[in-house]
Design an enzyme around this catalytic site. Structure first.
Site, PDB file in Angstrom:
ATOM      1  N   LYS A 199      -2.041  -9.355  49.783  1.00 38.03           N
ATOM      2  CA  LYS A 199      -1.691  -8.223  48.925  1.00 38.03           C
ATOM      3  C   LYS A 199      -1.668  -6.967  49.777  1.00 38.03           C
ATOM      4  O   LYS A 199      -2.680  -6.564  50.350  1.00 38.03           O
ATOM      5  CB  LYS A 199      -2.718  -8.093  47.805  1.00 38.03           C
ATOM      6  CG  LYS A 199      -2.423  -6.936  46.866  1.00 38.03           C
ATOM      7  CD  LYS A 199      -3.336  -6.963  45.668  1.00 38.03           C
ATOM      8  CE  LYS A 199      -3.107  -5.749  44.796  1.00 38.03           C
ATOM      9  NZ  LYS A 199      -4.049  -5.714  43.671  1.00 38.03           N
ATOM     10  N   LYS A 252       2.194 -10.573  47.542  1.00 32.85           N
ATOM     11  CA  LYS A 252       2.512  -9.438  46.676  1.00 32.85           C
ATOM     12  C   LYS A 252       2.603  -8.169  47.489  1.00 32.85           C
ATOM     13  O   LYS A 252       1.707  -7.940  48.299  1.00 32.85           O
ATOM     14  CB  LYS A 252       1.393  -9.339  45.637  1.00 32.85           C
ATOM     15  CG  LYS A 252       1.433  -8.138  44.756  1.00 32.85           C
ATOM     16  CD  LYS A 252       0.237  -8.144  43.856  1.00 32.85           C
ATOM     17  CE  LYS A 252       0.252  -6.843  43.093  1.00 32.85           C
ATOM     18  NZ  LYS A 252      -0.958  -6.632  42.383  1.00 32.85           N
TER      19      LYS A 252
HETATM   20  C1  PBG Z   1      -5.053  -4.729  40.733  1.00 32.54           C
HETATM   21  C2  PBG Z   1      -3.596  -4.983  40.616  1.00 32.54           C
HETATM   22  C3  PBG Z   1      -2.548  -4.113  40.939  1.00 32.54           C
HETATM   23  C4  PBG Z   1      -1.365  -4.798  40.624  1.00 32.54           C
HETATM   24  C5  PBG Z   1      -1.731  -6.040  40.118  1.00 32.54           C
HETATM   25  N1  PBG Z   1      -3.105  -6.146  40.151  1.00 32.54           N
HETATM   26  C6  PBG Z   1      -2.552  -2.715  41.379  1.00 32.54           C
HETATM   27  C7  PBG Z   1      -3.159  -2.261  42.614  1.00 32.54           C
HETATM   28  O1  PBG Z   1      -3.589  -3.017  43.468  1.00 32.54           O
HETATM   29  O2  PBG Z   1      -3.238  -1.046  42.734  1.00 32.54           O
HETATM   30  C8  PBG Z   1       0.017  -4.262  40.790  1.00 32.54           C
HETATM   31  C9  PBG Z   1       1.078  -4.959  40.006  1.00 32.54           C
HETATM   32  C10 PBG Z   1       2.356  -4.227  39.893  1.00 32.54           C
HETATM   33  O3  PBG Z   1       2.580  -3.183  40.538  1.00 32.54           O
HETATM   34  O4  PBG Z   1       3.202  -4.691  39.132  1.00 32.54           O
HETATM   35  N2  PBG Z   1      -5.690  -4.989  39.515  1.00 32.54           N
END
Ligand code: PBG
Length: 328
Positions: A199, A252
């Site tokens: 991520k 992601k």
């Molecule tokens: C954290 C989380 C995020 C997203 C999914 N889970 C945000 C982040 O890390 O700031 C982002 C998903 C998206 O942008 O569609 N709970």
């Protein structure tokens, strides 16, 4: 005189729609799509999200309806993001038995049973008043191991509420192992973990932070999320999560990281999910609203690209719409 070359003419297989469909290498199935859903505590009606046209913060009732519609369309699963009324520095609502996510998970299960895979996103950023993904030290650093205790207890609460799968997204080191151990000890050894292993600290989460009301109040997430410059490091993250017991891994965002999806897919023997995040969604919607791209074609092209890169499961805000289109 008849030209001898070119002998091979790839265009021969592109002459009709049926011919193109016959030789298509990549296709999408509704069952491999996962719909992210936001549910906000204490609201009577669904609220629109400005930066995500067509996506809402659900009320309990509208969420049940959306889940039923997704199941009817053949969507594979939903991933639940709760937005609590009360936030504090340890994210107490994340693991409360009556916390917004737990209530939503139970509601969805009551509505659709096992027809959808109900996934629980596990992070603290929607639940903490400072908007960080864990317990923050006096110096402003997210404390890895104290956060793991919160994740472990949240995973158990989500499983108890009826989640089919736990998806930790906080990028703490050791989170998969900590959650696996807690689930096993609580009698949930059959519940799989889909780890957000890779991520990135991405600008493309902007609209999500409006939807989930989880933007950090200070600083950013670059001390735990990955640097977009790195790909080898992604393989390390995946390796660690698999060693800790991850059943699936996720990359992601998706579109800016297709190379990473491919490298991960080539390396592992578990299903690889990819998350087409809020900013990817918003870019296409905004360009389409201006008449700059063909919305439907752009949606299918992005999803096909993610699938072609190797992802076997795709999280996308267009899941229900695309599932319907594939069926029709
Ligand atoms: C954290 C989380 C995020 C997203 C999914 N889970 C945000 C982040 O890390 O700031 C982002 C998903 C998206 O942008 O569609 N709970």
């Amino acid at each position: 005189m008849t030209a001898q070359f070119p002998v091979a003419r790839p265009r021969r297989l592109r002459t009709t729609k049926a011919l193109r469909a016959m030789v298509a290498e990549t296709s999408l199935r509704p069952a491999e799509l996962v719909l992210p859903v936001f549910v906000k505590e204490g609201i009577a009606e669904a609220q629109p999200i400005g930066s995500m046209p067509g996506v809402v913060q659900h009320s309990r009732d509208s969420l049940r309806k959306a889940a039923a519609e997704a199941a009817a369309a053949g969507v594979g699963g939903v991933i639940v993001f709760g937005v609590p009324e009360d936030k504090d520095d340890r994210g107490s609502e994340a693991d409360a038995p009556d916390g917004v996510s737990q209530v939503a998970i139970a509601d969805i299960r009551a509505e659709v049973g096992d027809d959808l895979v109900v996934m629980a996103d596990l992070c603290l950023c929607e639940y903490t008043d400072h908007g960080h993904c864990g317990i923050v030290t006096a110096g402003g650093y997210v404390d890895n191991d104290r956060t793991l205790q919160r994740y472990a207890s949240t995973a158990v609460a989500q499983a108890a509420a009826g989640a089919h799968m736990i998806a930790p997204s906080g990028m703490m080191d050791g989170q998969v192992g900590a959650i696996r151990k807690a689930l096993d000890e609580a009698g949930y050894s059959a519940i799989p973990i889909c780890a957000y292993s890779v991520k990135y600290a991405s600008a493309f989460y902007g609209p999500f932070r409006e939807a989930a009301e989880g933007a950090p109040r200070f600083g950013d997430r670059s001390t735990h999320q990955q640097d977009p410059a790195n790909a080898v490091e992604a393989l390390k993250e995946v390796e660690l999560d698999l060693a800790e017991g991850a059943d699936m891994v996720m990359v992601k965002p998706a579109l800016s990281y297709l190379d990473v999806i491919r490298r991960v897919t080539d390396q592992v023997s578990v299903p690889v999910a990819a998350y087409q995040v809020s900013g990817e969604f918003a870019m296409v919607e905004a360009a389409a609203a201006n008449g700059w791209v063909d919305r439907d074609k752009a949606i299918m092209e992005t999803l096909t690209a993610i699938r072609r890169a190797g992802a076997s499961v795709i999280l996308t805000y267009w899941a229900a719409e695309v599932a319907q289109r594939l069926a029709g």
